[in-house]
Design a protein around this motif. Structure first.
Motif, PDB file in Angstrom:
ATOM      1  N   ARG A   1       0.839  -1.208   0.000  1.00 33.93           N
ATOM      2  CA  ARG A   1       0.000   0.000   0.000  1.00 33.93           C
ATOM      3  C   ARG A   1       0.869   1.251   0.000  1.00 33.93           C
ATOM      4  NH1 ARG A   1      -5.065  -0.098   0.367  1.00 33.93           N
ATOM      5  NH2 ARG A   1      -5.229   1.880   1.478  1.00 33.93           N
ATOM      6  N   GLY A   2       1.970   1.227   0.746  1.00 36.85           N
ATOM      7  CA  GLY A   2       2.875   2.368   0.774  1.00 36.85           C
ATOM      8  C   GLY A   2       3.512   2.607  -0.584  1.00 36.85           C
ATOM      9  N   ALA A   3       3.935   1.520  -1.249  1.00 34.08           N
ATOM     10  CA  ALA A   3       4.554   1.640  -2.566  1.00 34.08           C
ATOM     11  C   ALA A   3       3.556   2.142  -3.605  1.00 34.08           C
ATOM     12  CB  ALA A   3       5.137   0.307  -2.998  1.00 34.08           C
ATOM     13  N   ALA A   4       2.290   1.821  -3.399  1.00 33.33           N
ATOM     14  CA  ALA A   4       1.256   2.266  -4.334  1.00 33.33           C
ATOM     15  C   ALA A   4       0.790   3.691  -4.034  1.00 33.33           C
ATOM     16  CB  ALA A   4       0.069   1.305  -4.299  1.00 33.33           C
ATOM     17  N   GLY A   5       1.307   4.283  -2.953  1.00 29.84           N
ATOM     18  CA  GLY A   5       0.943   5.655  -2.615  1.00 29.84           C
ATOM     19  C   GLY A   5      -0.411   5.777  -1.931  1.00 29.84           C
ATOM     20  N   ALA A   6      -0.838   4.729  -1.254  1.00 33.45           N
ATOM     21  CA  ALA A   6      -2.140   4.759  -0.587  1.00 33.45           C
ATOM     22  C   ALA A   6      -2.136   5.769   0.552  1.00 33.45           C
ATOM     23  CB  ALA A   6      -2.474   3.369  -0.050  1.00 33.45           C
ATOM     24  N   GLY A   7      -3.218   6.491   0.686  1.00 33.76           N
ATOM     25  CA  GLY A   7      -3.330   7.477   1.756  1.00 33.76           C
ATOM     26  C   GLY A   7      -3.722   6.846   3.079  1.00 33.76           C
ATOM     27  N   ILE A   8      -4.475   5.765   3.018  1.00 35.86           N
ATOM     28  CA  ILE A   8      -4.927   5.082   4.230  1.00 35.86           C
ATOM     29  C   ILE A   8      -4.029   3.871   4.443  1.00 35.86           C
ATOM     30  CG2 ILE A   8      -6.820   3.840   5.317  1.00 35.86           C
ATOM     31  CD1 ILE A   8      -8.741   5.470   3.615  1.00 35.86           C
ATOM     32  N   MET A   9      -3.343   3.856   5.580  1.00 31.62           N
ATOM     33  CA  MET A   9      -2.436   2.740   5.850  1.00 31.62           C
ATOM     34  C   MET A   9      -2.856   2.001   7.118  1.00 31.62           C
ATOM     35  SD  MET A   9      -0.014   2.567   3.535  1.00 31.62           S
ATOM     36  CE  MET A   9       1.424   1.876   4.296  1.00 31.62           C
ATOM     37  N   PHE A  10      -2.548   2.587   8.253  1.00 28.25           N
ATOM     38  CA  PHE A  10      -2.736   1.905   9.531  1.00 28.25           C
ATOM     39  C   PHE A  10      -4.197   1.896   9.978  1.00 28.25           C
ATOM     40  CE2 PHE A  10       1.720   3.123   9.412  1.00 28.25           C
ATOM     41  CZ  PHE A  10       2.304   1.905   9.685  1.00 28.25           C
ATOM     42  N   GLU A  11      -5.020   2.704   9.360  1.00 23.79           N
ATOM     43  CA  GLU A  11      -6.441   2.703   9.692  1.00 23.79           C
ATOM     44  C   GLU A  11      -7.100   1.378   9.312  1.00 23.79           C
ATOM     45  OE1 GLU A  11      -4.869   5.043   7.994  1.00 23.79           O
ATOM     46  OE2 GLU A  11      -5.211   6.958   8.991  1.00 23.79           O
ATOM     47  N   LEU A  12      -6.469   0.642   8.410  1.00 20.88           N
ATOM     48  CA  LEU A  12      -7.015  -0.637   7.970  1.00 20.88           C
ATOM     49  C   LEU A  12      -6.686  -1.792   8.909  1.00 20.88           C
ATOM     50  CD1 LEU A  12      -6.258  -0.451   4.143  1.00 20.88           C
ATOM     51  CD2 LEU A  12      -8.435  -0.092   5.293  1.00 20.88           C
ATOM     52  N   LEU A  13      -5.796  -1.569   9.870  1.00 19.53           N
ATOM     53  CA  LEU A  13      -5.370  -2.668  10.741  1.00 19.53           C
ATOM     54  C   LEU A  13      -6.524  -3.378  11.449  1.00 19.53           C
ATOM     55  CD1 LEU A  13      -1.990  -1.431  12.252  1.00 19.53           C
ATOM     56  CD2 LEU A  13      -2.379  -3.154  10.488  1.00 19.53           C
ATOM     57  N   PRO A  14      -7.488  -2.661  12.047  1.00 21.27           N
ATOM     58  CA  PRO A  14      -8.586  -3.398  12.695  1.00 21.27           C
ATOM     59  C   PRO A  14      -9.357  -4.299  11.728  1.00 21.27           C
ATOM     60  CG  PRO A  14      -8.589  -1.115  13.407  1.00 21.27           C
ATOM     61  CD  PRO A  14      -7.581  -1.223  12.297  1.00 21.27           C
ATOM     62  N   ILE A  15      -9.538  -3.840  10.509  1.00 20.44           N
ATOM     63  CA  ILE A  15     -10.238  -4.661   9.512  1.00 20.44           C
ATOM     64  C   ILE A  15      -9.390  -5.884   9.163  1.00 20.44           C
ATOM     65  CG2 ILE A  15     -11.095  -4.695   7.129  1.00 20.44           C
ATOM     66  CD1 ILE A  15     -11.652  -1.644   7.556  1.00 20.44           C
ATOM     67  N   ILE A  16      -8.087  -5.668   8.962  1.00 21.39           N
ATOM     68  CA  ILE A  16      -7.182  -6.778   8.639  1.00 21.39           C
ATOM     69  C   ILE A  16      -7.158  -7.784   9.780  1.00 21.39           C
ATOM     70  CG2 ILE A  16      -4.751  -7.368   8.268  1.00 21.39           C
ATOM     71  CD1 ILE A  16      -4.528  -4.677   6.721  1.00 21.39           C
ATOM     72  N   TRP A  17      -7.104  -7.295  11.027  1.00 23.63           N
ATOM     73  CA  TRP A  17      -7.109  -8.196  12.180  1.00 23.63           C
ATOM     74  C   TRP A  17      -8.408  -8.998  12.249  1.00 23.63           C
ATOM     75  CZ3 TRP A  17      -5.417  -3.663  15.759  1.00 23.63           C
ATOM     76  CH2 TRP A  17      -4.054  -3.416  15.578  1.00 23.63           C
ATOM     77  N   GLY A  18      -9.527  -8.328  12.027  1.00 17.73           N
ATOM     78  CA  GLY A  18     -10.825  -9.005  12.095  1.00 17.73           C
ATOM     79  C   GLY A  18     -10.972 -10.072  11.030  1.00 17.73           C
ATOM     80  N   VAL A  19     -10.663  -9.704   9.790  1.00 17.67           N
ATOM     81  CA  VAL A  19     -10.784 -10.654   8.690  1.00 17.67           C
ATOM     82  C   VAL A  19      -9.802 -11.811   8.861  1.00 17.67           C
ATOM     83  CG1 VAL A  19     -10.437 -10.926   6.200  1.00 17.67           C
ATOM     84  CG2 VAL A  19     -11.699  -8.958   7.069  1.00 17.67           C
ATOM     85  N   GLY A  20      -8.568 -11.501   9.259  1.00 16.56           N
ATOM     86  CA  GLY A  20      -7.579 -12.560   9.478  1.00 16.56           C
ATOM     87  C   GLY A  20      -7.992 -13.508  10.591  1.00 16.56           C
ATOM     88  N   SER A  21      -8.538 -12.957  11.669  1.00 19.79           N
ATOM     89  CA  SER A  21      -8.973 -13.796  12.796  1.00 19.79           C
ATOM     90  C   SER A  21     -10.137 -14.695  12.406  1.00 19.79           C
ATOM     91  CB  SER A  21      -9.369 -12.917  13.986  1.00 19.79           C
ATOM     92  OG  SER A  21      -8.277 -12.167  14.420  1.00 19.79           O
ATOM     93  N   VAL A  22     -11.105 -14.138  11.714  1.00 19.99           N
ATOM     94  CA  VAL A  22     -12.257 -14.942  11.270  1.00 19.99           C
ATOM     95  C   VAL A  22     -11.789 -16.020  10.297  1.00 19.99           C
ATOM     96  CG1 VAL A  22     -14.413 -14.869   9.945  1.00 19.99           C
ATOM     97  CG2 VAL A  22     -13.975 -13.154  11.701  1.00 19.99           C
TER      98      VAL A  22
END
Length: 189
Positions: free
Chosen positions: A145-166
């Motif tokens: 995401r950083g290499a692609a120039g994404a503006g939203i980075m760490f805000e996605l962590l809760p979603i990533i944690w939730g989806v990964g856990s499920v």
């Protein structure tokens, strides 16, 4: 088979771009994409180098073994006989360093197999969990995401944690269920 499919897609795309008159745009996009691929590769190389170094330091100071010790009560629920290498592999995956987890996983699978030629239920479970994508620090996703120039980075962590856990929970349940079904049918011992 994959090289054939990829070749057909490339040939079809080239022919289609010529037929529709967008050959110049297609050629520019191919060259631009190749340049972006190099940029993304370098960004990933930097992040992987950083985290591999961090994992080496963690390993030297015994932090991986401590994390593995903390995870042992959980892994006893998942594996019949959790070995230290398997717990360390899962710990490395949780920290987002899959490249450091790979040698640990291979070592764990060899130990779990105990010389058997057919993979054990614990070996299947370890492989499934390593592929399930659960991670506390998803370094590869953040680097991409950083290499692609994404503006939203760490805000996605809760979603990533939730989806990964499920995903991991569903993987554990299905793996346990399927291992029982195949063992009951006589497919594996």
């Amino acid at each position: 088979m994959l090289p054939v499919v990829f070749s057909v897609i490339c040939i079809f795309s080239a022919v289609w771009s010529v037929l529709t008159g967008t050959g110049a745009e297609t050629a520019a996009a191919v060259l631009d994409g190749a340049g972006r691929a190099v940029e993304v590769t370098l960004a990933l190389l930097g992040v992987m180098g950083l985290w591999s170094g961090v994992m080496a330091v963690f390993s030297e100071i015994g932090a991986i073994k401590k994390l593995a010790g903390l995870m042992k009560p959980i892994t006893r629920l998942i594996f019949r006989e959790p070995c230290e290498e398997a717990v360390a592999c899962l710990a490395a995956n949780l920290l987002g360093v899959g490249n450091a987890a790979t040698p640990l996983g291979i070592s764990a699978l060899k130990k779990m197999q105990g010389g058997k030629s057919v993979i054990t239920d614990d070996g299947i479970m370890l492989t499934v969990l390593c592929c399930s994508g659960v991670s506390i620090v998803p370094t590869t996703v953040l680097a991409l995401r950083g290499a692609a120039g994404a503006g939203i980075m760490f805000e996605l962590l809760p979603i990533i944690w939730g989806v990964g856990s499920v995903g991991a929970l569903i993987s554990i349940i299905l793996t346990k269920l399927l291992c029982k079904v195949f063992r009951h049918r006589g497919g594996r011992t």
